[in-house]
Design a protein around this motif. Structure first.
Motif, PDB file in Angstrom:
ATOM      1  N   GLN A 188       0.840  -1.200   0.000  1.00 41.07           N
ATOM      2  CA  GLN A 188       0.000   0.000   0.000  1.00 41.07           C
ATOM      3  C   GLN A 188       0.874   1.249   0.000  1.00 41.07           C
ATOM      4  O   GLN A 188       0.607   2.207  -0.726  1.00 41.07           O
ATOM      5  CB  GLN A 188      -0.934  -0.003   1.203  1.00 41.07           C
ATOM      6  CG  GLN A 188      -2.007  -1.067   1.128  1.00 41.07           C
ATOM      7  CD  GLN A 188      -2.784  -1.169   2.420  1.00 41.07           C
ATOM      8  OE1 GLN A 188      -2.404  -0.626   3.449  1.00 41.07           O
ATOM      9  NE2 GLN A 188      -3.903  -1.888   2.363  1.00 41.07           N
ATOM     10  N   ALA A 238       2.511   1.736  -3.411  1.00 39.98           N
ATOM     11  CA  ALA A 238       1.554   2.228  -4.403  1.00 39.98           C
ATOM     12  C   ALA A 238       1.271   3.713  -4.186  1.00 39.98           C
ATOM     13  O   ALA A 238       1.194   4.500  -5.148  1.00 39.98           O
ATOM     14  CB  ALA A 238       0.262   1.422  -4.313  1.00 39.98           C
ATOM     15  N   GLN A 239       1.143   4.123  -2.920  1.00 40.96           N
ATOM     16  CA  GLN A 239       0.900   5.535  -2.623  1.00 40.96           C
ATOM     17  C   GLN A 239       2.085   6.389  -3.069  1.00 40.96           C
ATOM     18  O   GLN A 239       1.911   7.458  -3.659  1.00 40.96           O
ATOM     19  CB  GLN A 239       0.662   5.709  -1.125  1.00 40.96           C
ATOM     20  CG  GLN A 239       0.377   7.145  -0.714  1.00 40.96           C
ATOM     21  CD  GLN A 239       0.184   7.279   0.787  1.00 40.96           C
ATOM     22  OE1 GLN A 239       0.274   6.306   1.523  1.00 40.96           O
ATOM     23  NE2 GLN A 239      -0.087   8.498   1.224  1.00 40.96           N
ATOM     24  N   ARG A 240       3.309   5.932  -2.833  1.00 40.81           N
ATOM     25  CA  ARG A 240       4.496   6.696  -3.259  1.00 40.81           C
ATOM     26  C   ARG A 240       4.583   6.778  -4.781  1.00 40.81           C
ATOM     27  O   ARG A 240       4.996   7.805  -5.325  1.00 40.81           O
ATOM     28  CB  ARG A 240       5.759   6.069  -2.677  1.00 40.81           C
ATOM     29  CG  ARG A 240       5.883   6.334  -1.200  1.00 40.81           C
ATOM     30  CD  ARG A 240       7.220   5.932  -0.672  1.00 40.81           C
ATOM     31  NE  ARG A 240       7.290   6.210   0.749  1.00 40.81           N
ATOM     32  CZ  ARG A 240       8.228   5.762   1.538  1.00 40.81           C
ATOM     33  NH1 ARG A 240       9.189   5.019   1.043  1.00 40.81           N
ATOM     34  NH2 ARG A 240       8.225   6.054   2.810  1.00 40.81           N
ATOM     35  N   ARG A 241       4.212   5.696  -5.459  1.00 43.98           N
ATOM     36  CA  ARG A 241       4.216   5.745  -6.923  1.00 43.98           C
ATOM     37  C   ARG A 241       3.201   6.765  -7.431  1.00 43.98           C
ATOM     38  O   ARG A 241       3.485   7.520  -8.366  1.00 43.98           O
ATOM     39  CB  ARG A 241       3.905   4.358  -7.504  1.00 43.98           C
ATOM     40  CG  ARG A 241       5.101   3.424  -7.510  1.00 43.98           C
ATOM     41  CD  ARG A 241       4.850   2.182  -8.351  1.00 43.98           C
ATOM     42  NE  ARG A 241       3.792   1.349  -7.830  1.00 43.98           N
ATOM     43  CZ  ARG A 241       3.973   0.320  -7.001  1.00 43.98           C
ATOM     44  NH1 ARG A 241       5.186   0.005  -6.615  1.00 43.98           N
ATOM     45  NH2 ARG A 241       2.951  -0.387  -6.580  1.00 43.98           N
ATOM     46  N   ARG A 242       2.018   6.813  -6.803  1.00 49.02           N
ATOM     47  CA  ARG A 242       1.005   7.804  -7.203  1.00 49.02           C
ATOM     48  C   ARG A 242       1.502   9.225  -6.958  1.00 49.02           C
ATOM     49  O   ARG A 242       1.336  10.114  -7.793  1.00 49.02           O
ATOM     50  CB  ARG A 242      -0.307   7.563  -6.436  1.00 49.02           C
ATOM     51  CG  ARG A 242      -1.091   6.371  -6.937  1.00 49.02           C
ATOM     52  CD  ARG A 242      -2.495   6.330  -6.353  1.00 49.02           C
ATOM     53  NE  ARG A 242      -2.511   6.243  -4.896  1.00 49.02           N
ATOM     54  CZ  ARG A 242      -2.498   5.098  -4.204  1.00 49.02           C
ATOM     55  NH1 ARG A 242      -2.484   3.955  -4.843  1.00 49.02           N
ATOM     56  NH2 ARG A 242      -2.526   5.109  -2.896  1.00 49.02           N
ATOM     57  N   GLN A 243       2.155   9.444  -5.794  1.00 50.58           N
ATOM     58  CA  GLN A 243       2.688  10.774  -5.490  1.00 50.58           C
ATOM     59  C   GLN A 243       3.781  11.163  -6.487  1.00 50.58           C
ATOM     60  O   GLN A 243       3.835  12.310  -6.944  1.00 50.58           O
ATOM     61  CB  GLN A 243       3.243  10.817  -4.064  1.00 50.58           C
ATOM     62  CG  GLN A 243       2.179  10.773  -2.991  1.00 50.58           C
ATOM     63  CD  GLN A 243       2.779  10.638  -1.601  1.00 50.58           C
ATOM     64  OE1 GLN A 243       3.959  10.317  -1.441  1.00 50.58           O
ATOM     65  NE2 GLN A 243       1.953  10.876  -0.586  1.00 50.58           N
ATOM     66  N   ALA A 264       4.110  10.101  -9.564  1.00 50.95           N
ATOM     67  CA  ALA A 264       3.484  10.363 -10.866  1.00 50.95           C
ATOM     68  C   ALA A 264       2.816  11.734 -10.884  1.00 50.95           C
ATOM     69  O   ALA A 264       2.914  12.474 -11.873  1.00 50.95           O
ATOM     70  CB  ALA A 264       2.469   9.266 -11.183  1.00 50.95           C
ATOM     71  N   ALA A 265       2.169  12.108  -9.779  1.00 48.09           N
ATOM     72  CA  ALA A 265       1.523  13.423  -9.710  1.00 48.09           C
ATOM     73  C   ALA A 265       2.570  14.541  -9.748  1.00 48.09           C
ATOM     74  O   ALA A 265       2.393  15.555 -10.435  1.00 48.09           O
ATOM     75  CB  ALA A 265       0.680  13.532  -8.439  1.00 48.09           C
TER      76      ALA A 265
END
Length: 142
Positions: A99, A102-107, A109-110
């Motif tokens: 989890q 995945a959160q770090r990858r989303r951050q 990417a943003a």
């Protein structure tokens, strides 16, 4: 001071030590192990008696009971210190580390998308560059 007097070598009969030093002589054959004599009847009786006594464990019931009590107490302390969570997690649910990843990858990417939008806007001249050009800082115009 006088130097020490060294005696000349004396002739000796060739033995195993001198034969090993002579490279022309063949190596000595390894000695065959001596056959073991069969154990005597008294030895076999003593061995059987020892194995009989050693095979029967002498366990004190009081010690066994104390060990069981101590094990139960340690398990209870462990259960109190590290309680099991009451929440049931489905088997296919991601683990906490997954989890977080995945959160770090989303951050990431943003952040990358924001940086790309800003760079495009700076190139188009819509906004002022976030870092001024070195010549602009010195008072010159590029």
């Amino acid at each position: 001071m006088r130097p020490p007097h060294v005696l000349p070598p004396t002739p000796r009969k060739a033995g195993p030590a001198t034969a090993a030093a002579d490279p022309t002589s063949p190596p000595p054959a390894p000695a065959a192990p001596a056959p073991r004599p069969a154990p005597s009847a008294g030895y076999r009786r003593a061995l059987a008696a020892h194995q009989e006594v050693a095979a029967s464990p002498r366990v004190d019931p009081a010690i066994t009971e104390a060990v069981e009590r101590q094990t139960a107490a340690m398990r209870e302390l462990s259960r109190r210190a590290f309680p099991e969570p009451d929440v049931e997690v489905p088997e296919d649910a991601p683990t906490p580390i997954e989890q977080v990843r995945a959160q770090r990858r989303r951050q990431a990417a943003a952040t990358e998308a924001t940086a790309l939008r800003r760079a495009r806007a700076e190139r188009a001249g819509a906004i002022a560059p976030s870092v001024p050009h070195p010549r602009q800082v010195a008072g010159e115009v590029a």
